[in-house]
Design a protein around this motif. Structure first.
Motif, mmCIF file in Angstrom:
data_model
loop_
_atom_site.group_PDB
_atom_site.id
_atom_site.type_symbol
_atom_site.label_atom_id
_atom_site.label_comp_id
_atom_site.label_asym_id
_atom_site.label_seq_id
_atom_site.Cartn_x
_atom_site.Cartn_y
_atom_site.Cartn_z
ATOM 1 N N LYS A 182 0.630 -1.259 0.034
ATOM 2 C CA LYS A 182 0.042 -0.128 0.067
ATOM 3 C C LYS A 182 0.910 1.250 0.068
ATOM 4 O O LYS A 182 0.643 2.222 -0.658
ATOM 5 N N ASP A 183 1.959 1.436 0.761
ATOM 6 C CA ASP A 183 2.772 2.620 1.028
ATOM 7 C C ASP A 183 3.304 2.701 -0.292
ATOM 8 O O ASP A 183 3.797 4.045 -0.900
ATOM 9 N N SER A 184 3.928 1.636 -0.974
ATOM 10 C CA SER A 184 4.714 1.888 -2.241
ATOM 11 C C SER A 184 3.649 2.508 -3.262
ATOM 12 O O SER A 184 4.252 3.311 -4.079
ATOM 13 N N VAL A 185 2.579 1.942 -3.458
ATOM 14 C CA VAL A 185 1.638 2.294 -4.414
ATOM 15 C C VAL A 185 1.263 3.803 -4.135
ATOM 16 O O VAL A 185 1.379 4.647 -5.062
ATOM 17 N N GLU A 186 1.071 4.117 -2.814
ATOM 18 C CA GLU A 186 0.601 5.592 -2.495
ATOM 19 C C GLU A 186 1.757 6.547 -2.663
ATOM 20 O O GLU A 186 1.519 7.773 -3.200
ATOM 21 N N ASP A 187 2.973 6.101 -2.481
ATOM 22 C CA ASP A 187 3.986 7.021 -2.839
ATOM 23 C C ASP A 187 4.110 7.469 -4.466
ATOM 24 O O ASP A 187 4.281 8.404 -4.863
ATOM 25 N N GLY A 188 3.541 6.549 -5.146
ATOM 26 C CA GLY A 188 3.338 6.580 -6.767
ATOM 27 C C GLY A 188 2.321 7.473 -6.723
ATOM 28 O O GLY A 188 2.333 8.397 -7.987
ATOM 29 N N TYR A 200 -8.797 -6.897 -12.502
ATOM 30 C CA TYR A 200 -8.974 -6.011 -11.953
ATOM 31 C C TYR A 200 -9.202 -6.026 -10.314
ATOM 32 O O TYR A 200 -9.344 -5.042 -9.545
ATOM 33 N N ARG A 201 -9.107 -7.010 -9.754
ATOM 34 C CA ARG A 201 -9.191 -7.622 -8.381
ATOM 35 C C ARG A 201 -8.008 -8.733 -8.100
ATOM 36 O O ARG A 201 -7.988 -9.605 -8.749
ATOM 37 N N ILE A 248 -6.059 -10.278 1.546
ATOM 38 C CA ILE A 248 -6.741 -8.899 1.280
ATOM 39 C C ILE A 248 -6.962 -8.823 -0.228
ATOM 40 O O ILE A 248 -6.188 -8.997 -1.088
ATOM 41 N N ILE A 249 -8.072 -8.170 -0.408
ATOM 42 C CA ILE A 249 -8.472 -7.987 -1.801
ATOM 43 C C ILE A 249 -7.872 -6.544 -2.532
ATOM 44 O O ILE A 249 -8.647 -5.614 -1.552
ATOM 45 N N ILE A 250 -7.328 -6.530 -3.048
ATOM 46 C CA ILE A 250 -6.822 -5.052 -3.844
ATOM 47 C C ILE A 250 -7.472 -4.827 -4.933
ATOM 48 O O ILE A 250 -7.436 -5.798 -5.866
ATOM 49 N N HIS A 251 -8.121 -3.793 -5.102
ATOM 50 C CA HIS A 251 -8.965 -3.306 -6.230
ATOM 51 C C HIS A 251 -8.237 -2.413 -7.208
ATOM 52 O O HIS A 251 -7.573 -1.587 -6.286
#
Length: 226
Positions: free
Chosen positions: A36-42, A215-216, A222-225
């Motif tokens: 999550k943190d890596s994706v949000e940094d992007g 897409y999921r 944990i389900i990541i969408h």
């Protein structure tokens, strides 16, 4: 034996920090939060991200002993621990008894899940992969054999190209270490907050075969969408 090796490699910080499985004080939640943190940094930098979930064919049973022994030697473990592990790997057999029939075969690979030594030996097996010189737009996160490759780019094409470059490195590592990633069970997904019209389908390849675009994605429960 394996407790002493684990103590040595963890106190010397030999195991890569992106390995969250079988690691003291870390859990599946830590691994998911790292993704999550890596994706949000992007996202905060105006980028998109690709997630590639790689499935190991045979998982723990595919661990290649020479690579594990090489990692033990490189970790700086005392020679007696190295020799003890090499002895542990020698002349091993698996047997199956059914009625009056007994099957036996020599075992030359694998650290079966559920064994006392399996978790520590597997982390040593995977360590050289996590230590790759990935680009600064890439992050590899593992929980035992569950591996996620995150790549980021200013455009979908850039993130996709970086992912394909990194997977070509991983393909060669797997070939050298007698491990196979199952391209039919591995998946790719694009993550973006952009509303503008742009290509959403990824073309990412493993073993020269296209990965399923989803897409999921389920990762560690944990389900990541997208």
């Amino acid at each position: 034996m394996i407790k002493r090796i684990n103590h040595r490699v963890y106190t010397n910080d030999y195991i890569n920090k992106n390995q969250y499985g079988f690691t003291p004080q870390l859990s599946t939640i830590d691994a998911v939060m790292a993704v999550k943190d890596s994706v949000e940094d992007g996202f905060n930098s105006g980028e998109v991200a690709t997630l590639v979930s790689l499935d190991v064919e045979g998982a723990f049973h595919s661990a290649w002993w020479p690579n594990i022994l090489k990692s033990i030697k490189e970790s700086g473990c005392p020679r007696n621990l190295y020799n003890l592990t090499r002895s542990y790997f020698s002349q091993r057999q698996a047997a199956l008894q059914t009625n009056n029939i007994r099957f036996e075969t020599e075992v030359t690979i694998g650290c079966p899940q559920g064994s006392c030594a399996g978790p520590g030996l597997w982390n040593l097996q995977y360590n050289s992969l996590l230590n790759f010189n990935f680009t600064n737009r890439t992050k590899a996160i593992a929980f035992a054999d569950e591996l996620i490759i995150i790549t980021r780019g200013k455009t979908v094409r850039e993130a996709e190209n970086i992912a394909n470059i990194e997977l070509s490195k991983i393909f060669l590592w797997a070939k050298d270490n007698k491990i196979r990633f199952n391209e039919q069970k591995s998946k790719s997904m694009l993550l973006t907050r952009r509303k503008r019209r742009e290509r959403k389908e990824l073309e990412i390849y493993l073993n020269y075969k296209p990965l399923m675009h989803v897409y999921r994605l389920k990762y560690l429960g944990i389900i990541i969408h997208s």
